[in-house]
Design a protein around this motif. Sequence first.
Motif, PDB file in Angstrom:
ATOM      1  N   GLY A 142      -9.392  -2.914  -1.257  1.00 49.41           N
ATOM      2  CA  GLY A 142      -8.549  -4.112  -1.269  1.00 49.41           C
ATOM      3  C   GLY A 142      -7.137  -3.823  -1.735  1.00 49.41           C
ATOM      4  N   VAL A 143      -7.018  -3.068  -2.815  1.00 53.29           N
ATOM      5  CA  VAL A 143      -5.693  -2.742  -3.344  1.00 53.29           C
ATOM      6  C   VAL A 143      -4.954  -1.829  -2.370  1.00 53.29           C
ATOM      7  CG1 VAL A 143      -4.472  -1.525  -5.194  1.00 53.29           C
ATOM      8  CG2 VAL A 143      -6.317  -3.111  -5.758  1.00 53.29           C
ATOM      9  N   ALA A 144      -5.628  -0.794  -1.874  1.00 54.77           N
ATOM     10  CA  ALA A 144      -4.974   0.154  -0.955  1.00 54.77           C
ATOM     11  C   ALA A 144      -4.507  -0.556   0.315  1.00 54.77           C
ATOM     12  CB  ALA A 144      -5.917   1.301  -0.611  1.00 54.77           C
ATOM     13  N   MET A 145      -5.343  -1.439   0.850  1.00 57.90           N
ATOM     14  CA  MET A 145      -4.971  -2.137   2.085  1.00 57.90           C
ATOM     15  C   MET A 145      -3.810  -3.108   1.839  1.00 57.90           C
ATOM     16  SD  MET A 145      -8.791  -2.600   3.672  1.00 57.90           S
ATOM     17  CE  MET A 145      -8.386  -3.229   5.307  1.00 57.90           C
ATOM     18  N   THR A 146      -3.743  -3.680   0.655  1.00 58.75           N
ATOM     19  CA  THR A 146      -2.627  -4.565   0.320  1.00 58.75           C
ATOM     20  C   THR A 146      -1.339  -3.763   0.138  1.00 58.75           C
ATOM     21  OG1 THR A 146      -4.146  -6.116  -0.744  1.00 58.75           O
ATOM     22  CG2 THR A 146      -1.806  -6.287  -1.334  1.00 58.75           C
ATOM     23  N   LEU A 147      -1.450  -2.612  -0.521  1.00 55.13           N
ATOM     24  CA  LEU A 147      -0.265  -1.787  -0.771  1.00 55.13           C
ATOM     25  C   LEU A 147       0.327  -1.187   0.500  1.00 55.13           C
ATOM     26  CD1 LEU A 147      -1.187   0.078  -4.079  1.00 55.13           C
ATOM     27  CD2 LEU A 147       0.503  -1.748  -3.755  1.00 55.13           C
ATOM     28  N   PHE A 176      -4.037   0.047   8.418  1.00 56.93           N
ATOM     29  CA  PHE A 176      -4.890  -1.073   8.029  1.00 56.93           C
ATOM     30  C   PHE A 176      -6.206  -1.052   8.811  1.00 56.93           C
ATOM     31  CE2 PHE A 176      -6.488  -5.396   7.924  1.00 56.93           C
ATOM     32  CZ  PHE A 176      -6.321  -5.734   6.590  1.00 56.93           C
ATOM     33  N   VAL A 177      -6.117  -0.820  10.108  1.00 57.28           N
ATOM     34  CA  VAL A 177      -7.338  -0.779  10.919  1.00 57.28           C
ATOM     35  C   VAL A 177      -8.195   0.427  10.525  1.00 57.28           C
ATOM     36  CG1 VAL A 177      -8.245  -0.560  13.270  1.00 57.28           C
ATOM     37  CG2 VAL A 177      -6.334  -2.087  12.815  1.00 57.28           C
ATOM     38  N   THR A 217       0.902   8.031   2.327  1.00 51.96           N
ATOM     39  CA  THR A 217       1.150   8.667   3.627  1.00 51.96           C
ATOM     40  C   THR A 217       1.565   7.629   4.664  1.00 51.96           C
ATOM     41  OG1 THR A 217      -1.216   8.633   4.170  1.00 51.96           O
ATOM     42  CG2 THR A 217      -0.335  10.654   3.206  1.00 51.96           C
ATOM     43  N   ASN A 218       1.070   6.403   4.532  1.00 50.06           N
ATOM     44  CA  ASN A 218       1.488   5.328   5.437  1.00 50.06           C
ATOM     45  C   ASN A 218       2.972   5.033   5.274  1.00 50.06           C
ATOM     46  OD1 ASN A 218       0.895   2.870   7.219  1.00 50.06           O
ATOM     47  ND2 ASN A 218       1.805   1.949   5.413  1.00 50.06           N
ATOM     48  N   GLY A 219       3.455   4.982   4.035  1.00 50.07           N
ATOM     49  CA  GLY A 219       4.874   4.734   3.794  1.00 50.07           C
ATOM     50  C   GLY A 219       5.740   5.835   4.383  1.00 50.07           C
TER      51      GLY A 219
END
Length: 196
Positions: free
Chosen positions: A23-28, A63-64, A104-106
């Motif tokens: 939850g936290v990772a997906m929000t961040l 996210f997916v 890594t997403n950022g």
Amino acid sequence: MTLPQIGLFEMRRLEMLSNTIFGVAMTLLAYDLPKASSFKEAPTWIGLIHVYAQPVIALMISFVVAGLFWFSHHRRLAVAPEAGRGVVFLNLLFLLSIIILPVTNGLYGGYRLDGVVAVIYGLHLTMIATLNLLLWILALRGQSNPHLLVTAVVPVLVFLLGTAVAFVSPMLAQFTWGLAFLAPIAGWFAERRAKR
């Protein structure tokens, strides 16, 4: 209610931790999206696309990916509700790989078309998928379930292929990684074939 065997951990406690981590990772993942203050005046459509396209594409992919691995993780915990210490530590390593996803997403959202960044992102996706596969192999010990195993193998192969593509064409890599979302269909075919 039966007591767990000595030396085994109830995975429902890990499930609670994993819900929080996912939850936290997906929000961040949205943290690195550009803020409205990056515009000096009301943006045009082209301005919005220029500023938001790369970060939003990275956000959607990540996210997916995170959502699919969250789903896989919970299915795996249901298949193997108890585990030894080694499996618990491997699950924690898997969760650590999820925690790193916003980082890594950022990077990928800012420099999506850079070859080095695309390869780093692809290696991270491959690491998550490989840890997921190892955990599925351990969870399915002694069981014949080609559907679940194929569903875990396909993302590893696709992310490896996508990372190789990223060396040559970072633009094409994002489309290659998208093929990992076909894993449930591959699992369905494996299940049908096993029933014949």
